[in-house]
Design an enzyme around this catalytic site. Sequence first.
Site, short mmCIF file in Angstrom:
data_model
loop_
_atom_site.label_atom_id
_atom_site.label_comp_id
_atom_site.label_asym_id
_atom_site.label_seq_id
_atom_site.Cartn_x
_atom_site.Cartn_y
_atom_site.Cartn_z
N ASP A 164 -7.39 -0.03 -2.50
CA ASP A 164 -6.29 -0.87 -2.02
C ASP A 164 -6.57 -1.37 -0.60
OD1 ASP A 164 -3.38 -1.68 -1.48
OD2 ASP A 164 -3.20 -0.78 -3.46
N HIS A 200 0.53 -2.02 1.94
CA HIS A 200 0.55 -1.91 0.48
C HIS A 200 -0.11 -0.62 0.00
CE1 HIS A 200 -0.81 -2.91 -3.67
NE2 HIS A 200 0.28 -3.66 -3.72
N SER A 353 2.29 -3.50 -8.90
CA SER A 353 1.62 -2.65 -7.90
C SER A 353 2.39 -1.36 -7.68
CB SER A 353 1.51 -3.39 -6.57
OG SER A 353 0.37 -4.20 -6.51
#
Length: 426
Positions: A164, A200, A353
């Site tokens: 990620d 994220h 996600s």
Amino acid sequence: MLTNGLISLLAIAGLATNAFAGPIRKVSNAGAAGAIADKYIVVLKKGLSDSAVSKHTNRISSFHSNVARDLTGARAHGVGRKFRFSSTGFNGYVGGFDKATLQEILNSPEVDYVEQDTVVTTYAEQTDSTWGLDRISHEDYSAPYTYEYDETAAGAGTTVYVIDTGIRISHDEFQTVNGSSRATWGFNSVDKTDSDGNGHGTHCAGTIAGKTYGVSKKAKVVAVKVLSAGGSGSTAGVVSGMNWVAENATPNFSVASMSLGGSKSTALNAAVDCIFNAGITIVVAAGNENQDAKNVSPASAPNAITVGAIDSSNKIASLSNWGTLIDVFAPGVGVLSSWATSDKETKTISGTSMACPHVAGLAAYYISASEGGADPATITDKITSSRRQWSGHREHPWLPKQDRLQRICLSTHSPKTNHQVTIVAS
């Protein structure tokens, strides 16, 4: 007469040469959505020795260097990072090449195929709410929300590799009672800064293993940074990160979590197979384009557990990709978790996600509850086959009309306790 005969023989020889020449290769994914100009992934044939690979890359580097001296303007970078997955022999390199060098690569007998590099991105959107942990541990999904789990397992002894934007490893969600962190850095293909400039990756890691927001509260998480602070990267960078995971993770005790995606990629899907064959369970986001997941990677990889998103009413999120390749739908709308701007920061966002790390955490949970670990096939079967009908159903527009989505509740008991773990599946 002799001259004419010689010409005829040469012509025949030329025809014979062409007849025995290999097929003319073309660049796959050329012009695909998110294609990166002049950047390529070169996949070499399996079975090549290290010396054969080195000889090939040295020849291409030399050719590129000689051509570049005759070019004006910015030169392409040439041969870059190499990759080799020992589990399957999948190997090659990435780089930036001018047209002449690209053609030389395409003509090389050592090459299996060449794929144009493409942009990959996160699958997240910002919204409000929190409810995901309740949903994976209860059939009754009314408020107030609670999470029941086996505290003796809870991911203990497992490691989840978060491929990620990085992880803020100092975040309170990952700190232990003795002051150490269950989050560490592993690999970085983006820059020289081991930090999550986006948030994220930290959010996904918190859903996997955070002490408040995590499914597997004792699991370790490792940052594999392949996306920038802007939330995007390249297929080449992602494959490099996956290569590192495949070569460094412990088989049957590890999970790879990938909340990212882009255009369908043969190379990226092949890397998924390599991770699976290395004994690592791999969980990926389905994507947020509201389209068939068969069109994107890594969601279209057969050996991945592909996760779509549902909301708190158990309805498929309007943004979620769909199709027969979706294995599981999990909480993905209004998910609260850790954020990277401080050690106490949290944020609520939505997307497949967010659904993916719920299932990655569940995979780690199941591994920790199994004596001696568990291989990817066992965990995949555990998640996708232990199903019974959920109340209610609706037609899937992407299936034949006679087929219907049965809302399925995966309900499996840990062998160590009676704590129930549930998740909605397709």
